[in-house]
Design a protein around this motif. Structure first.
Motif, PDB file in Angstrom:
ATOM      1  N   SER A   1       0.884  -1.299   0.029  1.00  0.00           N
ATOM      2  CA  SER A   1      -0.047   0.023  -0.201  1.00  0.00           C
ATOM      3  C   SER A   1       0.744   1.277   0.123  1.00  0.00           C
ATOM      4  CB  SER A   1      -0.809   0.073   1.204  1.00  0.00           C
ATOM      5  OG  SER A   1      -0.210   0.252   2.429  1.00  0.00           O
ATOM      6  N   SER A   2       0.227   2.458   0.043  1.00  0.00           N
ATOM      7  CA  SER A   2       1.057   3.683   0.006  1.00  0.00           C
ATOM      8  C   SER A   2       2.025   3.729   1.179  1.00  0.00           C
ATOM      9  CB  SER A   2       0.118   4.951  -0.068  1.00  0.00           C
ATOM     10  OG  SER A   2      -0.676   5.123   1.024  1.00  0.00           O
TER      11      SER A   2
ATOM     12  N   TYR B   1       0.503  -7.579  -9.450  1.00  0.00           N
ATOM     13  CA  TYR B   1      -0.163  -6.610  -8.540  1.00  0.00           C
ATOM     14  C   TYR B   1       0.783  -5.560  -8.072  1.00  0.00           C
ATOM     15  CZ  TYR B   1      -3.559 -10.496  -9.448  1.00  0.00           C
ATOM     16  OH  TYR B   1      -4.387 -11.376 -10.063  1.00  0.00           O
ATOM     17  N   VAL B   2       1.554  -5.990  -7.694  1.00  0.00           N
ATOM     18  CA  VAL B   2       2.509  -5.001  -6.712  1.00  0.00           C
ATOM     19  C   VAL B   2       3.335  -3.799  -7.681  1.00  0.00           C
ATOM     20  CG1 VAL B   2       4.707  -4.885  -5.325  1.00  0.00           C
ATOM     21  CG2 VAL B   2       3.058  -6.594  -4.832  1.00  0.00           C
TER      22      VAL B   2
ATOM     23  N   GLU C   1       1.810  -3.083 -10.612  1.00  0.00           N
ATOM     24  CA  GLU C   1       0.684  -2.100 -10.845  1.00  0.00           C
ATOM     25  C   GLU C   1       0.682  -1.019 -10.001  1.00  0.00           C
ATOM     26  OE1 GLU C   1      -3.108  -3.616 -10.564  1.00  0.00           O
ATOM     27  OE2 GLU C   1      -3.943  -2.053 -11.942  1.00  0.00           O
ATOM     28  N   VAL C   2       0.946  -1.134  -8.699  1.00  0.00           N
ATOM     29  CA  VAL C   2       0.863  -0.221  -7.613  1.00  0.00           C
ATOM     30  C   VAL C   2       2.159   0.979  -7.637  1.00  0.00           C
ATOM     31  CG1 VAL C   2       1.000   0.366  -5.087  1.00  0.00           C
ATOM     32  CG2 VAL C   2      -0.248  -1.720  -5.774  1.00  0.00           C
TER      33      VAL C   2
ATOM     34  N   ILE D   1       0.828   2.867 -11.156  1.00  0.00           N
ATOM     35  CA  ILE D   1      -0.199   3.737 -10.765  1.00  0.00           C
ATOM     36  C   ILE D   1       0.282   4.971 -10.042  1.00  0.00           C
ATOM     37  CG2 ILE D   1      -2.372   4.378  -9.957  1.00  0.00           C
ATOM     38  CD1 ILE D   1      -3.051   1.414 -10.403  1.00  0.00           C
ATOM     39  N   SER D   2       1.209   4.781  -9.015  1.00  0.00           N
ATOM     40  CA  SER D   2       1.749   5.832  -8.268  1.00  0.00           C
ATOM     41  C   SER D   2       2.818   6.625  -8.991  1.00  0.00           C
ATOM     42  CB  SER D   2       2.346   5.342  -6.813  1.00  0.00           C
ATOM     43  OG  SER D   2       3.265   4.414  -7.114  1.00  0.00           O
TER      44      SER D   2
ATOM     45  N   PHE E   1       5.782   5.525  -9.194  1.00  0.00           N
ATOM     46  CA  PHE E   1       7.297   5.319  -8.482  1.00  0.00           C
ATOM     47  C   PHE E   1       8.234   4.449  -9.358  1.00  0.00           C
ATOM     48  CE2 PHE E   1       7.096   5.999  -3.695  1.00  0.00           C
ATOM     49  CZ  PHE E   1       6.079   6.819  -3.776  1.00  0.00           C
TER      50      PHE E   1
END
Lengths: 139, 115
Positions: free
Chosen positions: B54-55, B83-84, B86-87, B90-91, B93
């Motif tokens: 998560s963030s 999936y990780v 993808e986070v 999207i952010s 990073f």
């Protein structure tokens, strides 16, 4: 149309993220949610719950955060209800409580993830409660 | 979440197993901070066994990258699940943090330049 519901409460403690994970796995089995969508729903709820627990309460008391999730066809509706300080995640405004700048900035990334991973977000202040409703379309 | 720490010739490797969220991120932050205090400058964080981020997890990764950069060190991430990953995408990073496909690639990337 077949409808699947789950409702539960979490204490205002970050260790409750483990309870959230378990409840969501239960819902995934019952409602047949794809793995990737479940990951995203977990992340969305985690970010909002973490915001509420970290920034939402001025006292040290026990609070309950109520979560309900419904699947109808391709749509999942998520509702989060808390009795913390007013905080509207759909606006750019920061939480009213004194979080550090760093927490707010990272809080911004969390909300960015929430917006990107859902299709609709609405906010309602009702009495002493914040009510966030999210809708997400499944693939 | 479990953190497995190993030291290679050129780098410290942290393998994170489980979930990195606001509940577990402080443990990673403490572990990494202690390693930096003990002289770690080049680090690989291996995400192969990381199922979730998560963030709050992103925040610790970002802080680590900044701390190491300030000390002329380097952080390379590797072996992310889809999936990780993808986070990170999207952010945004993934645009400023090096992400290698495997731990071996990460070790090569993190090594100091040859004289």
């Amino acid at each position: 149309m077949v409808r699947h519901d789950i409702g539960f409460r979490l204490r205002n403690d970050l260790s409750e993220l483990e309870t959230l994970r378990k409840r969501l796995e239960q819902f995934q089995t019952e409602a047949g949610i794809p793995e990737k969508s479940l990951f995203e729903i977990n992340l969305v709820l985690d970010e909002l719950f973490t915001n509420i627990v970290s920034c939402g309460f001025r006292d040290m008391d026990l609070h309950q955060v109520e979560i309900t999730i419904t699947r109808e066809g391709k749509w999942v509706t998520i509702c989060i209800r808390d009795d913390g300080v007013p905080f509207n995640p759909t606006s750019a405004a920061s939480p009213e409580k004194d979080c550090t700048i760093e927490e707010r900035r990272i809080g911004g990334i969390g909300l960015h993830l929430v917006r990107r991973l859902t299709d609709e977000m609405t906010y309602l202040r009702q009495g002493a409660c914040n009510i966030i409703t999210l809708r997400k379309q499944l693939p | 979440m479990e953190i497995y720490e190993t030291q290679e010739e050129n780098a410290w490797i942290f393998r994170i197993d489980g979930r990195l969220d606001s509940n577990t991120a402080p443990e990673l932050e403490t572990t990494v901070f202690r390693a930096i205090e003990n002289g770690a400058r080049r680090m690989v964080i291996d995400f192969e066994a990381l199922a979730y981020i998560s963030s709050a997890g992103l925040r610790v990764i970002l802080k680590t990258a900044k701390d190491l950069k300030r000390l002329d060190g380097k952080l390379v991430l590797c072996a992310m699940q889809d999936y990780v990953r993808e986070v990170f995408e999207i952010s945004g990073f993934d645009t400023f943090l090096p992400i290698a496909p495997t731990a071996g690639d990460a070790l090569r990337q993190v090594a100091p330049p040859k004289e």
